[in-house]
Design a protein around this motif. Structure first.
Motif, mmCIF file in Angstrom:
data_model
loop_
_atom_site.group_PDB
_atom_site.id
_atom_site.type_symbol
_atom_site.label_atom_id
_atom_site.label_comp_id
_atom_site.label_asym_id
_atom_site.label_seq_id
_atom_site.Cartn_x
_atom_site.Cartn_y
_atom_site.Cartn_z
ATOM 1 N N ASN A 1 0.831 -1.209 0.000
ATOM 2 C CA ASN A 1 0.000 0.000 0.000
ATOM 3 C C ASN A 1 0.867 1.260 0.000
ATOM 4 O OD1 ASN A 1 -1.394 -2.286 0.880
ATOM 5 N ND2 ASN A 1 -2.931 -1.055 1.959
ATOM 6 N N HIS A 2 2.031 1.146 0.654
ATOM 7 C CA HIS A 2 2.948 2.280 0.776
ATOM 8 C C HIS A 2 4.384 1.767 0.690
ATOM 9 C CE1 HIS A 2 -0.253 5.001 2.055
ATOM 10 N NE2 HIS A 2 -0.700 4.005 2.808
ATOM 11 N N ASP A 3 5.320 2.687 0.516
ATOM 12 C CA ASP A 3 6.740 2.308 0.636
ATOM 13 C C ASP A 3 7.001 1.858 2.070
ATOM 14 O OD1 ASP A 3 7.210 2.942 -1.932
ATOM 15 O OD2 ASP A 3 8.104 4.918 -1.524
ATOM 16 N N LEU A 4 8.060 1.063 2.244
ATOM 17 C CA LEU A 4 8.413 0.602 3.593
ATOM 18 C C LEU A 4 9.871 1.004 3.861
ATOM 19 C CD1 LEU A 4 6.865 -2.332 2.121
ATOM 20 C CD2 LEU A 4 6.279 -2.224 4.527
ATOM 21 N N PRO A 5 10.115 2.313 4.005
ATOM 22 C CA PRO A 5 11.505 2.797 3.996
ATOM 23 C C PRO A 5 12.348 2.307 5.170
ATOM 24 C CG PRO A 5 9.981 4.559 4.611
ATOM 25 C CD PRO A 5 9.141 3.392 4.188
ATOM 26 N N LYS A 6 11.689 1.917 6.262
ATOM 27 C CA LYS A 6 12.486 1.514 7.433
ATOM 28 C C LYS A 6 12.607 0.001 7.589
ATOM 29 C CE LYS A 6 12.581 5.575 9.971
ATOM 30 N NZ LYS A 6 12.090 6.327 11.142
#
Ligand code: MN
Length: 498
Positions: free
Chosen positions: A412-417
């Motif tokens: 659904n979204h980026d998972l930058p962490k």
């Protein structure tokens, strides 16, 4: 790396009898030669299809079955009844046969020649009843096999042969295979345990443990020049996101990779396990090393999970040359939004880059458990499409495989962490039923995940192994699934009394 299954032969064996005279038999032989050749040259067919002279007596049938047992590259047989082939002739051969077989219920001519059909034609093209006679004896003898019905040129028939041959190669590869465990199980975990002796009897592979010290010896023997070479390879294969201050950790990962590879090659192993609870003398939990070895075709299971390691290896062989990729996987975290329940699949480190959607990023991050240095790993997303999760369980009196079909979706979204490779999927028919059934069936948290294989590949494989199979797909309901588990308990309970 296994990227070509042409090294494996599938024998094409045609059954007939002497009732019809030599001329008819010559035609039977010509026809079956033509089918075998067409299959062999079909680019959809992964293995080498080898024509075998037609069999017309019990002796000939026994002989070809015994030869197949002993032929090292023969992964299985296709049986086709061009005419009637009285099935008492098949008893001794089928009794002796140890290789998997498929019953191709086809006919040389696709259409009935309406204008010219006579009794000679009818006597030659008798698959319709010859196949039934053969089916009876197989069923009476309790022989597991796939039955494929349709004209041999039909794409659907060829596709089913492709699937079955891939399963046969996975099975063939497992027979006599060696699996290496570095250390034992993660302590107190139940589902990753099991009866290794029974696995060798039932599934053909041998599982043995090795001290981590033996691996450490290989790791410490790796030269700086070999590490330099690997680092260059990493620069080609990945985006290097680890800063200069982390390069020492990457070099240690490279050392572990080269050491593990040398150990596994020396011992001729096809799959392996690690455990973060036994890393004596190692600087890091092997992450990148495991990822890269998996990408090269090794089966892997974390925390000592040898059943999943062997399963991932079989799935790697079955998917050879196909796009989509296959990896060790774990159901990690849920997205329980009523608008769309999803599963985030990942592992601490060990996800195979064969499923990566784009160039993975090589990173170094600390690990919360294990008490070792921050390990290198590659991080990536996975493309969308159909996939499967498969699990193999030791139920105490039998092995059970559960397969769940899934649809891999975009996050659904980026998972930058998030510092690990990850896959997001919607299980079929939905999370509520899929996870409910999986848990009722005792399915593990570890799986073999593939976007190259379908549930049918796994079902064919399971039939060769003669173990239990439970499928969770778009048609599954909880009540039906519970009943299936109960019926299977009875079936396998009776089996152990035989
Ligand atoms: Mn795990």
């Amino acid at each position: 790396m296994i990227n070509n299954l042409k090294q494996y032969e599938i024998w094409f064996v045609t059954g007939s009898q002497h009732l019809y005279g030599p001329e008819a038999l010559k035609e039977v032989a010509d026809d079956s030669q033509q089918i075998a050749a067409a299959l062999n040259s079909n680019s959809q067919i992964p293995c080498t299809v080898t024509f075998k002279p037609i069999v017309t007596t019990a002796d000939e049938i026994y002989k070809v079955c015994a030869e197949a047992n002993n032929a090292e590259n023969c992964a299985g047989l296709i049986f086709w009844m061009h005419t009637f082939s009285p099935a008492k002739m098949w008893i001794a051969g089928l009794k002796a046969l140890k290789k998997p077989f498929v019953h191709l219920h086809t006919q040389f001519n696709r259409d009935i020649p309406w204008d010219s059909i006579d009794m000679d034609y009818m006597n030659l093209h008798q698959s319709a009843h010859g196949g039934r006679e053969f089916g009876y004896i197989c069923t009476r003898m309790g022989k597991n096999r796939k039955v494929i019905v349709g004209h041999w040129k039909d794409e659907k028939v060829v596709a089913k042969l492709d699937i079955w041959m891939r399963a046969a190669c996975g099975w063939h590869d497992a027979q006599g295979a060696k699996l290496c465990r570095f250390g034992d199980n993660m302590r107190n975990v139940a589902v990753t345990e099991g009866d290794k002796v029974e696995a060798e009897i039932k599934l053909g592979y041998s599982v043995n443990g090795y001290g981590v010290g033996d691996l450490v010896e290989h790791v410490s023997n790796i030269s700086d020049a070999d590490i330099d070479k690997l680092i260059k390879q990493y620069q080609d294969d990945y985006k290097i996101a680890a800063g200069d201050e982390k390069m020492d950790n990457v070099r240690k990962s490279a050392r572990i990779e080269a050491g593990m590879r040398s150990f596994l090659e020396e011992g001729n192993f096809k799959a392996f396990t690690t455990t973060f609870e036994d890393l004596h003398g190692m600087d890091q939990l092997p992450g990148l090393a495991v990822q890269r070895l998996m990408a090269d075709g090794y089966g892997f299971g974390a925390e000592g999970d040898w059943k999943t390691a062997a399963l991932v290896r079989a799935m790697k062989v079955m998917s050879a040359g196909k796009s989509g990729g296959t990896s060790f996987m774990e159901d990690y975290t849920y997205h329980l939004d009523p608008a769309g329940n999803k599963v985030l699949g990942a592992h601490m480190l060990e996800v195979c880059p064969s499923i990566a959607a784009d160039k993975p990023s090589l990173e170094v991050h600390p690990l919360g458990i294990g008490g070792k240095e921050a390990p290198a790993r590659v991080v990536f997303n996975v493309g969308t499409g159909a996939g499967i999760n498969a699990t193999l369980l030791d139920m105490g009196n039998r092995f059970r495989m559960i397969v769940n079909t899934v649809e891999v979706v975009k996050p659904n979204h980026d998972l930058p962490k998030l510092p690990v490779a990850r896959v997001l999927w919607v299980p079929k028919p939905n999370l509520e039923i899929a996870a409910g059934a999986w848990i009722l069936g005792g399915g593990a948290h570890h799986t073999g995940f593939s976007m190259a294989l379908t549930a049918e590949h796994m079902e064919d494989f399971v039939d060769m192994a003669g173990i239990e199979y439970l499928l969770i797909d778009e048609n599954t309901t909880i009540s039906q699934f519970k009943n299936q588990c109960r019926w299977n308990d009875a079936y396998f309970g009776l089996g152990s009394l035989r």
